[in-house]
Scaffold this motif. Sequence first.
Motif, mmCIF file in Angstrom:
data_model
loop_
_atom_site.group_PDB
_atom_site.id
_atom_site.type_symbol
_atom_site.label_atom_id
_atom_site.label_comp_id
_atom_site.label_asym_id
_atom_site.label_seq_id
_atom_site.Cartn_x
_atom_site.Cartn_y
_atom_site.Cartn_z
ATOM 1 N N TRP A 82 0.838 -1.206 0.000
ATOM 2 C CA TRP A 82 0.000 0.000 0.000
ATOM 3 C C TRP A 82 0.873 1.255 0.000
ATOM 4 O O TRP A 82 0.606 2.211 -0.731
ATOM 5 C CB TRP A 82 -0.924 -0.015 1.218
ATOM 6 C CG TRP A 82 -1.816 1.186 1.316
ATOM 7 C CD1 TRP A 82 -3.059 1.331 0.777
ATOM 8 C CD2 TRP A 82 -1.509 2.429 1.967
ATOM 9 N NE1 TRP A 82 -3.551 2.582 1.058
ATOM 10 C CE2 TRP A 82 -2.631 3.280 1.787
ATOM 11 C CE3 TRP A 82 -0.422 2.894 2.677
ATOM 12 C CZ2 TRP A 82 -2.673 4.566 2.302
ATOM 13 C CZ3 TRP A 82 -0.455 4.184 3.187
ATOM 14 C CH2 TRP A 82 -1.571 5.005 3.004
ATOM 15 N N ASP A 85 2.601 1.863 -3.388
ATOM 16 C CA ASP A 85 1.665 2.344 -4.411
ATOM 17 C C ASP A 85 1.229 3.777 -4.128
ATOM 18 O O ASP A 85 1.157 4.616 -5.028
ATOM 19 C CB ASP A 85 0.452 1.420 -4.454
ATOM 20 C CG ASP A 85 -0.565 1.856 -5.497
ATOM 21 O OD1 ASP A 85 -0.202 1.887 -6.687
ATOM 22 O OD2 ASP A 85 -1.713 2.175 -5.126
ATOM 23 N N THR A 86 0.955 4.101 -2.859
ATOM 24 C CA THR A 86 0.424 5.415 -2.497
ATOM 25 C C THR A 86 1.497 6.490 -2.496
ATOM 26 O O THR A 86 1.239 7.633 -2.902
ATOM 27 C CB THR A 86 -0.235 5.344 -1.109
ATOM 28 O OG1 THR A 86 -1.232 4.317 -1.117
ATOM 29 C CG2 THR A 86 -0.877 6.662 -0.735
ATOM 30 N N CYS A 87 2.703 6.143 -2.048
ATOM 31 C CA CYS A 87 3.767 7.135 -1.886
ATOM 32 C C CYS A 87 4.749 7.156 -3.053
ATOM 33 O O CYS A 87 5.759 7.865 -2.986
ATOM 34 C CB CYS A 87 4.530 6.866 -0.580
ATOM 35 S SG CYS A 87 3.478 6.802 0.886
ATOM 36 N N TYR A 417 7.054 8.904 3.408
ATOM 37 C CA TYR A 417 5.750 8.365 3.789
ATOM 38 C C TYR A 417 5.244 9.189 4.962
ATOM 39 O O TYR A 417 6.008 9.897 5.621
ATOM 40 C CB TYR A 417 5.833 6.880 4.169
ATOM 41 C CG TYR A 417 6.473 6.614 5.515
ATOM 42 C CD1 TYR A 417 5.702 6.464 6.667
ATOM 43 C CD2 TYR A 417 7.862 6.533 5.654
ATOM 44 C CE1 TYR A 417 6.293 6.232 7.904
ATOM 45 C CE2 TYR A 417 8.454 6.304 6.877
ATOM 46 C CZ TYR A 417 7.662 6.158 7.998
ATOM 47 O OH TYR A 417 8.252 5.936 9.228
ATOM 48 N N ALA A 425 -4.320 2.869 7.136
ATOM 49 C CA ALA A 425 -4.310 1.730 6.216
ATOM 50 C C ALA A 425 -3.960 0.437 6.941
ATOM 51 O O ALA A 425 -4.565 -0.617 6.697
ATOM 52 C CB ALA A 425 -3.314 1.998 5.087
ATOM 53 N N ARG A 731 -4.606 17.750 -4.423
ATOM 54 C CA ARG A 731 -3.485 16.975 -3.880
ATOM 55 C C ARG A 731 -2.197 17.462 -4.546
ATOM 56 O O ARG A 731 -2.225 18.007 -5.657
ATOM 57 C CB ARG A 731 -3.675 15.472 -4.118
ATOM 58 C CG ARG A 731 -4.879 14.911 -3.382
ATOM 59 C CD ARG A 731 -4.898 13.394 -3.446
ATOM 60 N NE ARG A 731 -3.781 12.798 -2.712
ATOM 61 C CZ ARG A 731 -3.535 11.489 -2.690
ATOM 62 N NH1 ARG A 731 -4.314 10.652 -3.357
ATOM 63 N NH2 ARG A 731 -2.502 11.016 -1.997
ATOM 64 N N ARG A 795 -5.409 13.950 -9.012
ATOM 65 C CA ARG A 795 -4.516 12.799 -8.853
ATOM 66 C C ARG A 795 -3.192 13.089 -9.567
ATOM 67 O O ARG A 795 -2.867 12.483 -10.599
ATOM 68 C CB ARG A 795 -5.153 11.522 -9.412
ATOM 69 C CG ARG A 795 -6.249 10.946 -8.529
ATOM 70 C CD ARG A 795 -6.648 9.538 -8.992
ATOM 71 N NE ARG A 795 -5.512 8.618 -9.019
ATOM 72 C CZ ARG A 795 -5.076 7.951 -7.955
ATOM 73 N NH1 ARG A 795 -5.656 8.125 -6.775
ATOM 74 N NH2 ARG A 795 -4.047 7.122 -8.069
ATOM 75 N N GLN A 797 -0.265 12.255 -8.846
ATOM 76 C CA GLN A 797 0.690 11.152 -8.850
ATOM 77 C C GLN A 797 0.586 10.304 -10.114
ATOM 78 O O GLN A 797 1.557 9.634 -10.503
ATOM 79 C CB GLN A 797 0.515 10.274 -7.604
ATOM 80 C CG GLN A 797 -0.829 9.605 -7.464
ATOM 81 C CD GLN A 797 -1.832 10.428 -6.709
ATOM 82 O OE1 GLN A 797 -1.865 11.658 -6.836
ATOM 83 N NE2 GLN A 797 -2.654 9.769 -5.904
ATOM 84 N N GLN A 801 3.787 8.378 -12.346
ATOM 85 C CA GLN A 801 3.908 6.927 -12.279
ATOM 86 C C GLN A 801 4.371 6.393 -13.630
ATOM 87 O O GLN A 801 3.814 6.708 -14.669
ATOM 88 C CB GLN A 801 2.579 6.286 -11.881
ATOM 89 C CG GLN A 801 2.327 6.312 -10.384
ATOM 90 C CD GLN A 801 1.060 5.605 -9.991
ATOM 91 O OE1 GLN A 801 0.080 5.646 -10.726
ATOM 92 N NE2 GLN A 801 1.043 4.977 -8.822
ATOM 93 N N ASP A 813 1.763 14.316 -1.253
ATOM 94 C CA ASP A 813 1.130 15.023 -0.132
ATOM 95 C C ASP A 813 2.167 15.560 0.852
ATOM 96 O O ASP A 813 2.162 15.225 2.051
ATOM 97 C CB ASP A 813 0.143 14.104 0.602
ATOM 98 C CG ASP A 813 -0.987 13.635 -0.303
ATOM 99 O OD1 ASP A 813 -1.400 14.412 -1.173
ATOM 100 O OD2 ASP A 813 -1.438 12.489 -0.133
#
Length: 818
Positions: A82, A85-87, A417, A425, A731, A795, A797, A801, A813
């Motif tokens: 998680w 993928d998120t960071c 992070y 999470a 964001r 979004r 990010q 990617q 963020d």
Amino acid sequence: MYARLAVNVPGMSGEFDYALPPGLEGRLAAGHLVTVPFGSQTVQGVVLELVGQPAVAETKTILDLVDPLPVLTPAQIALGRWMADTCLGHLAAMLDLMIPAGLSQQADTLYEGVPGKTLPAGAAASPVQQRLLALLDERGALRGRQIDRHFKHVDWRPTARSLVRAGRLASRSVLPPPTVRPRTVRMAQLAVTPAAAESAMSTLARTPAALARRQAALRFLVGEPQAVELAWVYAASGCTLTDLQELAARDLVTLQETAIWRDPLVRISDADPGEAEPTLTPDQAVAWEAISAALRQPPGVFLLQGVTGSGKTELYLRAAAHVLNQGRGAIILVPEIAITPQMVRRFLRRFPGQVGLIHSKLSAGERYDTWRRARLGLLKVIIGPRSALFAPLPEVGLIVADECHDPSYHQSEPPFYDAVPAARAYARLSAGVCLLGSATPSIVQRHQAESGAFTRLVLPRRIAQPAEAGGATGWLPPVTLVDMRADLQAGRRGIFSTALEDGLAGVLARGEQAILYLNRRGTATYVFCRACGGVLTCPQCDTALTLHTALGSGGALSCHRCGYQRRMPEQCPACGSSQVRAYGLGSEKVEAEVQRLFPAARTLRWDWETTREKDAHEIILSHFAARRADILVGTQMLAKGLDLPLVTLVGAVLADVGLALPDPFAAERTFNLLTQVAGRAGRSSRGGQVILQTFQPEHYALQFAARHDVDGFHARELQERQRLGYPPFTRLVRLEYRHFEAAKAEAEARRVAARLQGLIASGARLQTRLIGPAPCFFTRQDGLYRWQIVLAGPRPQDLVQGLRLEGWRLEVDPTGLL
């Protein structure tokens, strides 16, 4: 059967399949740490899962296990995925956060000189080549990370590669072994009956001295029913290891090695076990009803917004007791090491013998043993800053993030992070409950709660004191805003206003305590030349140097970003003038002014300089709590959840520090800090007051802080954020590039910005905007020039990617844009 691994190689983001050697079949599981061949290197890897068929036709074979037990739980692996993928981080880097330092190792390159080899004829050695060759000639073979410590501001690796090609150096890949291991101590125990020991006393040695030592050792062990450390035997009897070995050879004693736990909490001795649960206030009872319902049927996430002193910690304790009764564990996060001792004592009193502590000031062995005890289920509650989130509790039922607004939960170095969303999470992945507690939740957190992402619970009042203690009202202390411009116009030039100086005098006269808060370390903010106006700056960072009188005779100048130090110059380096002066103030100067005005006052200073040693936070706090000091002078760590009942005055010496920084989060940071530090006053029936000295009393952040108006500030700041297009209405992704050469840093930033702008246009991303490229506010740091690009949108990010951005730092963020 095959194992799918994340390999611990910097910058490597893929997953790789390996065959299992015969010796590991049936022993290997997800979460195991192994060594594997990777290219020409031997590296560590974490087993993510076992698969029946590999993703490639040919696979290499795992070499060995690093630890016989898995180092990660399945929930931790899911959390790592998680976070990656998120960071926008690499999975291996995220999982490496969860493995203790010293156990986790990365491959390195070993360099050594080649005897008899010289540089080609006519080739003159560069200064870097000369330094590198001299270092290796003096020290012998060294790993790359060891050489880094000798070339802090020099990119020496291209030079090393050229010397390897020239044959002057040899290099090879190595994987250092783990540097942490269980600690063992040698023990002695009586091996015969006391009667048999007594009958052998006269035959233990030929010389009187040896006989006396061995008799004393044997008599000591006769009185000890259990095995005893050899150090105790030496101290009690005066014997030596040779004496004990002779007694063992005669079969009178047994010598053995026993593993022991290194526990940092043995130093905390004033935690009385068995603390009874206090009666909840009506506000607490309403909050607890909602939390306990979620604990019975998890998962659930709550924002517990309560003013300072409203009893949030009691709800944490009850929630932890609930999950412990279910056979599960609890992780309690605090923003700073500074407040860990107080939180640890509260939990130790309620859960004696079940609490573990994790933070960066512990030794590697202490962290490793706490990690091992958590993995074995011997500890049920883990407390510490953001890294404590990764303790391998077998089953997590509760995660608390106290002072959840605090930016220190955000890791400001790769891998980036934020522990607060990661805690949410992790609780969801573990089917647990997450409590986010704060008097001043961040704008984004409160907006998320009010938008339905999680539940907001409110504790609007402080817990009232018993009537016999004076009958406190339960409300927050009054705050006075002092306009320092008026003091200047009245001819007052000192650090303290009349109001603050009178307040300090009153506190001292009544035998109470005060806190003076200043968000600056040192004696002076900067040093400049009155002749030419030049400011003395760090040669590595180009930021102003700060004067510290505590660093040596006459004071020394220090860079707060990279640690560079130099002596205070007698002449200006630019013009040669002797008119070099210090300007501004820091915590050292505030302490000196207190001592000048109130010579009898006992002062303590609590800042980065005074807390570098192990246990320094706890020592300073315990001295102040024990009334060994009257006035505590410190920086922002004073704002972090401290409960000091005798503090009746809090003074913010410069309340508006940081407001003028070009950062969209500056007002929120200032408001939160002032509101939190104001909450240190009036936490008992004695009451209290807060004085905020400022040159900008009209600023809305200070006005709302003076009224303790969290709701009003939230509404006003939301308007500002919406007008400017900043979170929570959009964001952010921050991209930063660093290079030793300013021109190359700028060129790379402009190249990537142009590419991103093209992607925005081609994708018709009408709601996404690109800010920059531009130099960072602190343009140069640690010898590197810094440029940044900020993407803002729904979004952002998604834009980066899949892009190959070598050398770039990507932060999703971010909590600041400086």
